[in-house]
Enzyme design. Structure first.
Site, PDB file in Angstrom:
ATOM      1  N   ASP A   1       0.814  -1.212   0.000  1.00 15.47           N
ATOM      2  CA  ASP A   1       0.000   0.000   0.000  1.00 15.47           C
ATOM      3  C   ASP A   1       0.848   1.263   0.000  1.00 15.47           C
ATOM      4  OD1 ASP A   1      -2.760   0.345  -0.282  1.00 15.47           O
ATOM      5  OD2 ASP A   1      -2.951   1.140   1.746  1.00 15.47           O
TER       6      ASP A   1
ATOM      7  N   ASP B   1     -10.811  -4.536  11.918  1.00 14.62           N
ATOM      8  CA  ASP B   1     -10.991  -5.946  12.252  1.00 14.62           C
ATOM      9  C   ASP B   1     -12.203  -6.157  13.153  1.00 14.62           C
ATOM     10  OD1 ASP B   1      -9.798  -4.547  14.256  1.00 14.62           O
ATOM     11  OD2 ASP B   1      -8.022  -5.812  14.425  1.00 14.62           O
TER      12      ASP B   1
END
EC number: 2.4.1.12
Length: 1065
Positions: A382, A767
């Protein structure tokens, strides 16, 4: 041929004369008991005692009675359950049998009357049509009786004649060893549908899902969990039966440990209620503000404890059976039927996440013990760093040597840095003479590989003015990490090279999604969603496994461990992910800052596993791709039962064996129409696509799918492949072009990505939010703790890095608390269980505890400085209440450590860091979260450094890094130390009578200092020196608070002061 008896719940099979016959009953006279060695003996009527009427196993009456009363109640040889003989005392199972009045006479054979009795028995089972028509037989199919008759010999050879040489012309019925069958279970689960086992093997795969759902459910309930071998069809039949057994099982904690623990928890709750009642009804008049503050804090602590405690009410362990997985899906000599798995590795900044660390993680994935054509590794960069790209290219070349070495010698772990650094006897269990030589050669190869990686890292320290260029002279597309096109490079796989042994390697694919100004990229969650789409287009594994770049495969069988749950037909259809615990390398011996998180991973998550499953912790997790697509789980009635506390107290809603488990085919249609949680079902989409009669309806369906998944026909087609793999209509030449399209920065616009599909946006801790959405739809998750840790990673041992990591977690929880996905009010019409919801609420509200915790930690100092206390003078009864409260707290902690096997030191470190983090990182997270949500002031995402220590072991532990997070705990320490000095000084000046009240205040202050002791050691560092800036700021704040409190002491009346001053004058 198999015949059955519905009333006796058993099957028998007739042997032919080629089988070894059983001994005639007359030969049992004089036999020796096979258990105690005594004679079998005679009955009261003088006949030979026969314990087992099926096989005649020699057993005396004493051993027979013992086995029926205290033993297994089954024959040791044939496993048939003993029938009660006349005169034998009844046992519990006899109540379900018909009364037995003449068992001995029925088999009362002696030397003189054998001829008189055997012909009659043979006639009963002769092949004449007269007797056949009068002997109805009931077979069992899914627990329902099906009437039938014993067919004639010319039709199906029901009875095989075996002539007794001593009784010419008489047919003797020879019976196989008998197994007691459960009428509620499918016969297929016992492997007894057809005598021809080869035909059963061919039909096994078609029936496996239906049978395994029924069988595994009973197995977990302890009904029919033990499967006995047939003993007659050979190893092949036994292998088929073993393959049909569940691939995992639940292991409950011993009741001897759990029952006292639960009793103490209930007692602690009662005592806590009495304590709070006393505290609220007995104010301290001369310190009302301090008393009120303390009571508010204690009420919040009690509420926080309840949120943390209830989800731990019913913890469980799980055990996997890799051998059964292999028998079922991965047999030697046959093509592997294991599901394809795509492994995701995410990285951002190669300066904080060293390429060598990422390379070790990738190498451990490529060497995993799983079919190479079933594994694909995707590395998400990324940060679009050319350093990561070049390091991955070097890793791909080195893997061609490393992977065959790992598989040849079956080494663990398969990350070379950690394998070669092990301080163990690497020759243990390695019998190949070439191992030492090849290991030394491989270590030299790895050292050369490290040199090449380090050269790349050194080169990347100085960025060229014109940006990086590739080997062919073209400019690196990712020179601007915030403005670059999408990049994909396939290093290994079908288009890559083979290893040194000529074998294929798993696919290795580099991915860097497109980034452009003006587009929201959603950090890690956006990168993971891009990997979902690109992997679906290129390989489309049925399951996804994501790890951080610093979490390598410590157990090469980790994927197989997850497949024991995911591919189990009983639970795989409703399991959204399998979460593995995080284990860490490189942590100091005493784990000063509780980096291991042992209490969370070994207590909290095991408790959640007994409810609806553990929360997703961000790494080391294997996902069901269909769950990430937002589809509905396959649920049974058992999954919709009450929460575990209600079930434990009042029992299940099931009614014994008569309860019918829903049919597998009907489960997919179970939905809640009134749910406000978006629920999707594969059958709904199938109907949408196949049920239309005109092109307009098909166009509408296509638009709906594009609205959900985006405008990629290839990706949409891949979502229908429930078992993984690419659609047959896919053109391989267009896959890379389509893969670039699905990682473009505008692909997610006006779709459900990040809202209902994939990793959910809206928090830096994506998450928690992603797992919560899945659980709200009714999915369950599994907590898998293999004996060898599946993954290991690195943790920040430096104090400042650790606090920044905790700050990010707490900030994410505050973001969820203030969002529409807050578990306090979201998804009540869904399928989230009550205790699971409580666990999620605890996960998002824990940072708020920092406010009362900060106030409570300051109270001892204020009490010592002002010579007041938060508790009035107490009576003996009140003293008893306080002692019981402290006793219940420590008793519950000790019993919790006992059933979880967590060390006392780990528990104490967790308690200490709860105070350290609560008074620093959690406090900052609350205010930063409020500013971000209400004022729009965003905070930068800080990547935790994964760099290893280069200056020696644990050198990073002693490095000081300035951060404002250090100020509040330091201030608390100094204020309490000042308070201790002030309190002792006052007691010395006031005389002996003041030391008694002082003890309680000093204990209170020392309690705070003891919890902050690791923080104090971190401030002092290796040279026992604290930075000047921290000392100045903390001393200034402590002085201000102390002087201000003395100057405006609110607990001393103004008139009293004036009067004392006047009298002094």
């Amino acid at each position: 041929m198999v015949a059955g008896s519905y009333r006796r719940y058993e099957f028998v099979r007739n042997r032919d004369d080629s089988d070894d016959g059983l001994k005639p009953l007359k030969d049992l006279n004089g036999q020796i008991c096979q258990i105690c060695g005594d004679d079998v003996g005679l009955t009261k009527t003088g006949n030979v005692f026969v314990a087992c009427n099926e096989c005649g196993f020699p057993l005396c009456q004493s051993c027979y009675e013992y086995e029926r009363k205290d033993g297994s109640q089954c024959c040791p040889q044939c496993k048939a359950r003993f029938r009660r003989h006349n005169g034998s005392p009844r046992v519990e199972v006899d109540e379900k049998e018909d009364d037995v009045n003449d068992i001995e006479n029925e088999f009362d054979y002696t030397q003189g009357n054998n001829k008189a009795r055997l012909p009659h028995r043979a006639e009963e089972f002769s092949s004449s049509s007269r007797h056949e028509e009068s002997l109805p037989v009931s077979l069992l199919t899914h627990g329902h009786p099906v009437s039938g008759e014993i067919p004639t010999p010319d039709r199906n050879a029901t009875l095989s004649p075996c002539i007794d040489p001593q009784l010419p012309g008489i047919y003797q019925l020879l019976l196989l060893p008998v197994r007691i069958l459960d009428p509620s279970k499918d016969l297929n689960s016992y492997g007894l549908v057809n005598v021809d086992w080869k035909k059963r093997i061919q039909g096994w795969k078609l029936k496996q899902d239906k049978n395994m759902i029924h069988m595994t459910g009973k197995y977990h309930e302890g009904k029919g969990g033990e499967f006995e071998g047939t003993g007659s069809n050979g190893d092949e039949l036994q292998m088929v039966d073993d393959a049909r057994l569940p691939m995992s099982r639940v292991v409950h904690f011993p009741s001897a440990r759990m029952t006292p623990y639960r009793i103490v928890i209930v007692l602690r709750l009662i005592i806590l209620g009495v304590f709070l009642h006393y505290r609220t009804t007995h104010p301290v008049k001369d310190a009302y503000a301090l008393w009120l503050t303390s009571v508010i804090c204690e009420i919040w602590f009690a509420f926080s404890w309840l949120l943390d405690q209830f989800p731990k009410w019913y913890p469980i362990n799980r055990e996997t059976f890799l051998d059964r997985l292999a028998l079922r899906y991965d047999r030697d000599g046959e093509p592997s039927q294991l599901a394809p798995v795509d492994v995701f590795v995410s990285t951002v900044d190669p300066m904080k996440e060293p390429p060598l660390v990422t390379a070790n993680t990738v190498l451990s994935i490529l060497a995993v013990d799983y079919p190479v054509d079933k594994v694909a590794c995707y590395v998400s960069d990324d940060g679009s760093a050319m350093l990561t790209f070049e390091a991955l290219s070097e890793t791909a070349e080195f893997s061609k040597k490393w992977v065959p070495f790992c598989k040849k010698f079956n080494i663990e772990p398969r990350a070379p840095e950690f394998y070669f650094s092990q301080k163990i006897d690497y020759l243990k269990d390695k019998i190949q003479p070439s191992f030492v030589k090849e290991r030394r050669a491989m270590k030299r190869e790895y050292e050369e590989f490290k040199v090449r990686i380090n050269i790349l890292v050194a080169k990347a320290q100085k960025i060229p003015e014109d940006g990086w260029t590739m080997e062919d002279g073209t400019s690196w597309p990712g020179n601007n990490p915030r403005d670059h096109p999408g990049m994909i490079q396939v290093f290994l796989g079908h288009s890559g090279g083979l290893d040194t042994d000529g074998n294929e390697l798993p696919r290795l694919i580099y991915v860097s999604r497109e980034k452009r100004p003006g587009f929201q990229h959603h950090k890690k969650a956006g990168a993971m969603n891009a990997l979902i789409r690109v992997s679906a287009v290129l390989t489309n594994g049925a399951y996804l496994l994501n790890v951080d770049c610093d979490h390598y495969f410590n157990n090469s069988k980790a994927i197989k461990e997850a497949m024991c749950f995911m591919m189990d037909p009983a639970i795989g259809k409703k399991c959204c992910y399998v979460q593995f615990p995080q284990r860490f390398d490189g942590i100091d011996l005493h784990d000063r800052y509780a980096n291991r998180n042992t209490v969370f991973f070994d207590i909290n998550l095991k408790g959640l596993d007994g409810i609806q499953g553990p929360v997703y912790v961000g790494t080391g997790c294997c996902f069901n791709r269909q769950a990430l697509y937002g589809y509905d789980p396959v649920l049974t009635e058992e999954d919709l039962e009450p929460n575990i506390i209600v079930k434990s107290c009042f029992g299940s809603r099931k009614k014994g064996k008569s309860r019918k488990i829903p049919n597998y085919e009907d489960n997919r249609s179970i939905k809640r129409s009134d749910s406000n949680v978006p629920l999707f079902n594969m059958e709904d989409i199938d109907e949408d696509v196949e049920g239309y009669e005109d092109e307009m309806s098909l166009l509408v369906s296509q638009k709906r799918l594009e609205k959900r998944f985006g405008q990629s026909p290839v990706f949409i087609a891949a979502t229908f492949m429930e078992q993984g793999g690419l659609p047959s209509t896919t053109n391989p030449l267009t896959l890379l072009k389509e893969a670039i399209h699905v990682i473009s920065c505008g692909y997610e616009a006006k779709t459900d990505w990040g809202k209902e599909i994939g990793w959910i946006y809206g928090s830096v801790t994506e998450d928690i939010l992603t797992g919560f959405k899945m659980h709200a739809r009714g999915w369950i998750s599994i907590y898998c703790v293999p004996s060898r840790p599946a993954f290991k990673g690195s943790a920040p041992i430096n104090l400042s890095d650790r606090l920044n990591q905790v700050l990010r977690w707490a900030l994410g929880s505050i973001e969820i608390l203030l969002s529409r996905h807050c578990p306090i009010w979201y998804g009540y019409n869904g399928r989230l269980k009550l205790l699971e919801r409580i666990a999620y609420i605890n996960t998002i509200v824990y940072p708020i505890t920092s406010i009362p915790l900060l106030a409570y930690c300051m109270l001892p100092a204020f009490c010592l400085i002002t010579n007041t206390f938060i508790i009035p003078e107490i009576s003996n009864l009140a003293s008893l209440c306080f002692m019981l409260l402290f006793a219940s707290i420590y008793a519950s902690a000790i019993l919790e450590l006992k059933w979880s096997d967590v060390a006392l030191e780990d528990w104490w470190r967790n308690e200490q860091f709860w105070v350290i983090g609560g008074t620093s990182a959690h406090l900052f997270a609350v205010f930063q979260g409020l500013l971000k949500v209400f004022a729009g002031i965003d905070t930068n995402f800080t990547v935790t450094s994964k760099a290893s220590d280069e200056d020696g072991d644990f050198a990073e532990l002693y490095v000081f890094k300035w951060t404002s997070l250090l100020i509040p705990p330091t201030t608390i320490l100094l204020v309490n130390l000042v308070g201790i000095v002030a309190g002792v000084s006052y007691a010395i000046n006031s005389g002996y009578q003041s030391w008694g009240p002082l003890m309680g205040k000093l204990l209170f202050a020392f309690w705070v200092v003891a919890h902050l002791y690791p923080f104090l050691k971190g401030l002092l560092g290796r040279q026992n020196r604290t930075p000047t800036i921290v000392i100045v700021w903390s001393a200034l704040l402590a002085s201000i608070f102390s002087l201000l409190w003395v100057r405006i002491n609110p607990f001393v009346s103004t008139t009293g002061v004036m009067s004392n001053s006047f009298m002094g004058e």
